[in-house]
Design a protein around this motif. Structure first.
Motif, PDB file in Angstrom:
ATOM      1  N   GLN A 207       0.831  -1.205   0.000  1.00  0.00           N
ATOM      2  CA  GLN A 207       0.000   0.000   0.000  1.00  0.00           C
ATOM      3  C   GLN A 207       0.865   1.254   0.000  1.00  0.00           C
ATOM      4  O   GLN A 207       0.554   2.235  -0.678  1.00  0.00           O
ATOM      5  CB  GLN A 207      -0.917   0.005   1.219  1.00  0.00           C
ATOM      6  N   ILE A 208       1.956   1.223   0.750  1.00  0.00           N
ATOM      7  CA  ILE A 208       2.863   2.382   0.810  1.00  0.00           C
ATOM      8  C   ILE A 208       3.454   2.664  -0.567  1.00  0.00           C
ATOM      9  O   ILE A 208       3.473   3.813  -1.034  1.00  0.00           O
ATOM     10  CB  ILE A 208       3.989   2.134   1.842  1.00  0.00           C
ATOM     11  N   THR A 209       3.933   1.616  -1.235  1.00  0.00           N
ATOM     12  CA  THR A 209       4.496   1.779  -2.583  1.00  0.00           C
ATOM     13  C   THR A 209       3.444   2.311  -3.544  1.00  0.00           C
ATOM     14  O   THR A 209       3.712   3.216  -4.351  1.00  0.00           O
ATOM     15  CB  THR A 209       5.046   0.432  -3.094  1.00  0.00           C
ATOM     16  N   TYR A 210       2.249   1.753  -3.460  1.00  0.00           N
ATOM     17  CA  TYR A 210       1.146   2.183  -4.334  1.00  0.00           C
ATOM     18  C   TYR A 210       0.825   3.661  -4.124  1.00  0.00           C
ATOM     19  O   TYR A 210       0.717   4.434  -5.091  1.00  0.00           O
ATOM     20  CB  TYR A 210      -0.085   1.326  -4.047  1.00  0.00           C
ATOM     21  N   LYS A 211       0.687   4.067  -2.864  1.00  0.00           N
ATOM     22  CA  LYS A 211       0.354   5.467  -2.560  1.00  0.00           C
ATOM     23  C   LYS A 211       1.471   6.401  -3.050  1.00  0.00           C
ATOM     24  O   LYS A 211       1.197   7.511  -3.525  1.00  0.00           O
ATOM     25  CB  LYS A 211       0.156   5.649  -1.053  1.00  0.00           C
ATOM     26  N   TYR A 212       2.702   5.955  -2.944  1.00  0.00           N
ATOM     27  CA  TYR A 212       3.837   6.758  -3.400  1.00  0.00           C
ATOM     28  C   TYR A 212       3.738   7.054  -4.892  1.00  0.00           C
ATOM     29  O   TYR A 212       3.864   8.205  -5.329  1.00  0.00           O
ATOM     30  CB  TYR A 212       5.136   6.028  -3.077  1.00  0.00           C
ATOM     31  N   PHE A 213       3.464   6.021  -5.682  1.00  0.00           N
ATOM     32  CA  PHE A 213       3.395   6.218  -7.132  1.00  0.00           C
ATOM     33  C   PHE A 213       2.132   6.977  -7.544  1.00  0.00           C
ATOM     34  O   PHE A 213       2.189   7.836  -8.435  1.00  0.00           O
ATOM     35  CB  PHE A 213       3.471   4.877  -7.853  1.00  0.00           C
ATOM     36  N   VAL A 214       1.007   6.673  -6.908  1.00  0.00           N
ATOM     37  CA  VAL A 214      -0.226   7.405  -7.242  1.00  0.00           C
ATOM     38  C   VAL A 214      -0.070   8.876  -6.852  1.00  0.00           C
ATOM     39  O   VAL A 214      -0.548   9.773  -7.564  1.00  0.00           O
ATOM     40  CB  VAL A 214      -1.446   6.772  -6.547  1.00  0.00           C
ATOM     41  N   ARG A 216       2.739  10.573  -6.825  1.00  0.00           N
ATOM     42  CA  ARG A 216       3.608  11.187  -7.836  1.00  0.00           C
ATOM     43  C   ARG A 216       2.837  11.480  -9.114  1.00  0.00           C
ATOM     44  O   ARG A 216       3.015  12.543  -9.729  1.00  0.00           O
ATOM     45  CB  ARG A 216       4.795  10.275  -8.134  1.00  0.00           C
ATOM     46  N   LYS A 217       1.976  10.539  -9.507  1.00  0.00           N
ATOM     47  CA  LYS A 217       1.182  10.772 -10.717  1.00  0.00           C
ATOM     48  C   LYS A 217       0.258  11.965 -10.526  1.00  0.00           C
ATOM     49  O   LYS A 217       0.114  12.810 -11.419  1.00  0.00           O
ATOM     50  CB  LYS A 217       0.364   9.529 -11.075  1.00  0.00           C
ATOM     51  N   ALA A 218      -0.384  12.052  -9.361  1.00  0.00           N
ATOM     52  CA  ALA A 218      -1.268  13.188  -9.069  1.00  0.00           C
ATOM     53  C   ALA A 218      -0.477  14.494  -9.097  1.00  0.00           C
ATOM     54  O   ALA A 218      -0.979  15.527  -9.558  1.00  0.00           O
ATOM     55  CB  ALA A 218      -1.931  12.997  -7.708  1.00  0.00           C
ATOM     56  N   MET A 219       0.750  14.448  -8.642  1.00  0.00           N
ATOM     57  CA  MET A 219       1.620  15.624  -8.666  1.00  0.00           C
ATOM     58  C   MET A 219       1.855  16.085 -10.100  1.00  0.00           C
ATOM     59  O   MET A 219       1.739  17.277 -10.419  1.00  0.00           O
ATOM     60  CB  MET A 219       2.944  15.286  -7.994  1.00  0.00           C
ATOM     61  N   PHE A 220       2.157  15.140 -11.002  1.00  0.00           N
ATOM     62  CA  PHE A 220       2.383  15.484 -12.405  1.00  0.00           C
ATOM     63  C   PHE A 220       1.096  15.963 -13.079  1.00  0.00           C
ATOM     64  O   PHE A 220       1.145  16.714 -14.053  1.00  0.00           O
ATOM     65  CB  PHE A 220       2.963  14.294 -13.161  1.00  0.00           C
ATOM     66  N   ASP A 221      -0.060  15.509 -12.558  1.00  0.00           N
ATOM     67  CA  ASP A 221      -1.357  15.937 -13.083  1.00  0.00           C
ATOM     68  C   ASP A 221      -1.824  17.256 -12.466  1.00  0.00           C
ATOM     69  O   ASP A 221      -2.950  17.698 -12.731  1.00  0.00           O
ATOM     70  CB  ASP A 221      -2.418  14.850 -12.828  1.00  0.00           C
ATOM     71  N   SER A 222      -0.983  17.856 -11.626  1.00  0.00           N
ATOM     72  CA  SER A 222      -1.292  19.121 -10.928  1.00  0.00           C
ATOM     73  C   SER A 222      -2.460  18.994  -9.957  1.00  0.00           C
ATOM     74  O   SER A 222      -3.088  19.986  -9.601  1.00  0.00           O
ATOM     75  CB  SER A 222      -1.576  20.251 -11.944  1.00  0.00           C
ATOM     76  N   PHE A 230      -1.822  11.166  -0.751  1.00  0.00           N
ATOM     77  CA  PHE A 230      -1.185   9.876  -0.993  1.00  0.00           C
ATOM     78  C   PHE A 230       0.268   9.859  -0.534  1.00  0.00           C
ATOM     79  O   PHE A 230       0.731   8.888   0.076  1.00  0.00           O
ATOM     80  CB  PHE A 230      -1.282   9.504  -2.469  1.00  0.00           C
ATOM     81  N   LEU A 231       1.010  10.930  -0.830  1.00  0.00           N
ATOM     82  CA  LEU A 231       2.410  10.976  -0.431  1.00  0.00           C
ATOM     83  C   LEU A 231       2.552  11.069   1.084  1.00  0.00           C
ATOM     84  O   LEU A 231       3.484  10.497   1.665  1.00  0.00           O
ATOM     85  CB  LEU A 231       3.118  12.148  -1.112  1.00  0.00           C
ATOM     86  N   SER A 232       1.633  11.769   1.729  1.00  0.00           N
ATOM     87  CA  SER A 232       1.654  11.860   3.196  1.00  0.00           C
ATOM     88  C   SER A 232       1.427  10.483   3.814  1.00  0.00           C
ATOM     89  O   SER A 232       2.095  10.104   4.785  1.00  0.00           O
ATOM     90  CB  SER A 232       0.588  12.839   3.692  1.00  0.00           C
ATOM     91  N   PHE A 233       0.483   9.724   3.257  1.00  0.00           N
ATOM     92  CA  PHE A 233       0.245   8.365   3.732  1.00  0.00           C
ATOM     93  C   PHE A 233       1.514   7.533   3.607  1.00  0.00           C
ATOM     94  O   PHE A 233       1.909   6.812   4.542  1.00  0.00           O
ATOM     95  CB  PHE A 233      -0.892   7.712   2.934  1.00  0.00           C
ATOM     96  N   ALA A 234       2.158   7.629   2.444  1.00  0.00           N
ATOM     97  CA  ALA A 234       3.372   6.844   2.201  1.00  0.00           C
ATOM     98  C   ALA A 234       4.469   7.222   3.187  1.00  0.00           C
ATOM     99  O   ALA A 234       5.143   6.346   3.765  1.00  0.00           O
ATOM    100  CB  ALA A 234       3.851   7.047   0.765  1.00  0.00           C
ATOM    101  N   PHE A 235       4.654   8.520   3.426  1.00  0.00           N
ATOM    102  CA  PHE A 235       5.722   8.975   4.320  1.00  0.00           C
ATOM    103  C   PHE A 235       5.441   8.585   5.766  1.00  0.00           C
ATOM    104  O   PHE A 235       6.325   8.092   6.472  1.00  0.00           O
ATOM    105  CB  PHE A 235       5.890  10.492   4.214  1.00  0.00           C
ATOM    106  N   GLU A 236       4.223   8.794   6.207  1.00  0.00           N
ATOM    107  CA  GLU A 236       3.871   8.520   7.611  1.00  0.00           C
ATOM    108  C   GLU A 236       3.902   7.035   7.940  1.00  0.00           C
ATOM    109  O   GLU A 236       4.195   6.652   9.077  1.00  0.00           O
ATOM    110  CB  GLU A 236       2.488   9.096   7.924  1.00  0.00           C
TER     111      GLU A 236
END
Length: 397
Positions: A207-214, A216-222, A230-236
């Motif tokens: 789940q952590i890996t998944y949230k990290y990539f999703v 990042r994709k959301a970041m590129f999609d602005s 998602f990135l906060s979930f991955a980091f925490e």
């Protein structure tokens, strides 16, 4: 490492009968200690393997031994090893279809798919194909064959459904698609996971890996709010014993947070060795365009290699917003002369800034909601709202 081929095959057979997917996976892993056993380096192992193992296991093991032959001899042949590993994955697809009502075999699938991706990356690095990314894209097709089998499993029990293997494959596919820059291919995979009844049952590391990539994709999609989530979930949730992974997540999370108006604390940036961002924070708070540009120039290679350079560039509008707020506080009036903004920009490093460019910057800040007001072109003034003309960036400044 010593040991006969017959002992190796007998051990695999025992694990298979015991339905121990993890041990079978270890016996066909390219990172297990058995790969040092030269007795297993066989170009044509089929006849011997078939005497010990039946379908579908015999095809998987034969392919693995061929991969060892291509990889572990003096003249390593990564290209042939990759092709043979592709056959291994195809045999695993047959295995998944053969074991219709069981999922203990999923670790075997995880292992061969991981090794396929790693070999594909190695082939790309060695330049075995004229078109960059083509080998990885073909590897993704093999992974998708496994994904389709898992996704089509109709069983709803966690004990036997192969749908529990979907997220591991999705993460492997994400790693391929991000590497070959085909992020649009991630969208159907995200939909499949989000609609899965097992999305909360997947192992936390996956789940952590998944949230990290999703994220990042959301970041590129602005979509910065989604990226933050998602990135906060991955980091925490990333364990502290993996500081390298936490740093990697933070490299994307910090600029997203900054764009949303949350400025990171120096302590956490220092802890994970990303103090480059703290220098940006200082420039942002001061509204110092010159310092902001200097920081970007100094750490340009870091930002480019991390894939966040364009994201960092977007922070410049926050620098402008904070600079213009200072002009507003000094003038203490609702009707602000656009030439004052132009002069402020020229003072902090934008020496060639024209009045037209100044108008454009202000108009963008109004559009983004960073300034509440309108431009009076007739009088060359910015007329700001009586209440909260410079809305706080989520309370951070």
């Amino acid at each position: 490492m010593s040991g006969t081929l017959s002992a190796y095959l007998s051990a695999i057979q025992r694990c298979w009968i015991a339905k121990d997917g993890y041990l079978v996976a270890a016996f066909i892993s390219l990172s297990d200690k058995h790969i040092c056993n030269k007795n297993l380096y066989l170009e044509y192992p089929e006849n011997t393997v078939d005497r010990y193992l039946k379908q579908p296991l015999n095809e998987i093991v034969s392919s693995h031994l061929k991969v060892l032959f291509h990889l572990c001899n003096d003249a390593r042949d990564y290209s042939e090893a990759y092709k043979t590993q592709s056959h291994c994955v195809q045999s695993v697809v047959k295995m998944l279809q053969y074991l219709k009502e069981e999922n203990w075999c999923l670790p075997i699938m995880y292992r061969v798919c991981l090794d396929l991706r790693i070999l594909a990356q190695k082939c790309e690095e060695e330049g075995f194909h004229s078109k960059p990314g083509e080998i990885l894209e073909k590897a993704a097709d093999c992974l998708m064959a496994c994904f389709r089998v898992c996704a089509s499993d109709s069983r709803s029990s966690e004990e036997d459904t192969k749908r529990l293997g979907m997220l591991n494959l999705v993460n492997q596919l994400f790693k391929v698609y991000f590497r070959i820059n085909k992020l649009h291919l991630c969208k159907p995979l995200i939909r499949a996971i989000d609609s899965s009844i097992f999305k909360d049952a997947f192992p936390l590391p996956e789940q952590i890996t998944y949230k990290y990539f999703v994220g990042r994709k959301a970041m590129f999609d602005s979509d910065y709010a989604c990226a933050d989530q998602f990135l906060s979930f991955a980091f925490e949730n990333c364990p502290n014993q993996f500081p390298r992974n936490k740093r990697l997540i933070l490299i994307y999370l910090v600029p997203v947070k900054m764009l949303l108006g949350f400025m990171p604390k120096k302590e956490i940036l220092k802890k994970y060795d990303v103090l480059q961002f703290y220098e940006l924070v200082s420039a942002l708070k001061l509204g110092n365009v010159r310092k902001f540009d200097e920081v970007i120039q100094t750490h340009e290679i870091f930002f480019i290699k991390s894939g966040i350079y364009l994201l960092i560039e977007k922070l410049k509008f926050i620098v402008y917003r904070n600079l213009f707020k200072k002009v507003y506080l000094i003038k203490n009036t609702q009707k602000l002369d656009m030439q004052d903004f132009q002069a402020a920009l020229q003072f902090v490093g934008e020496a060639d800034m024209s009045i037209e460019e100044t108008h454009c910057i202000v108009a963008n800040l109004i559009y983004e909601g960073k300034i509440k007001g309108y431009i009076s072109y007739q009088h060359n003034k910015l007329v700001v709202s009586k209440q909260n003309p410079f809305p706080p960036l989520n309370g951070s400044t």
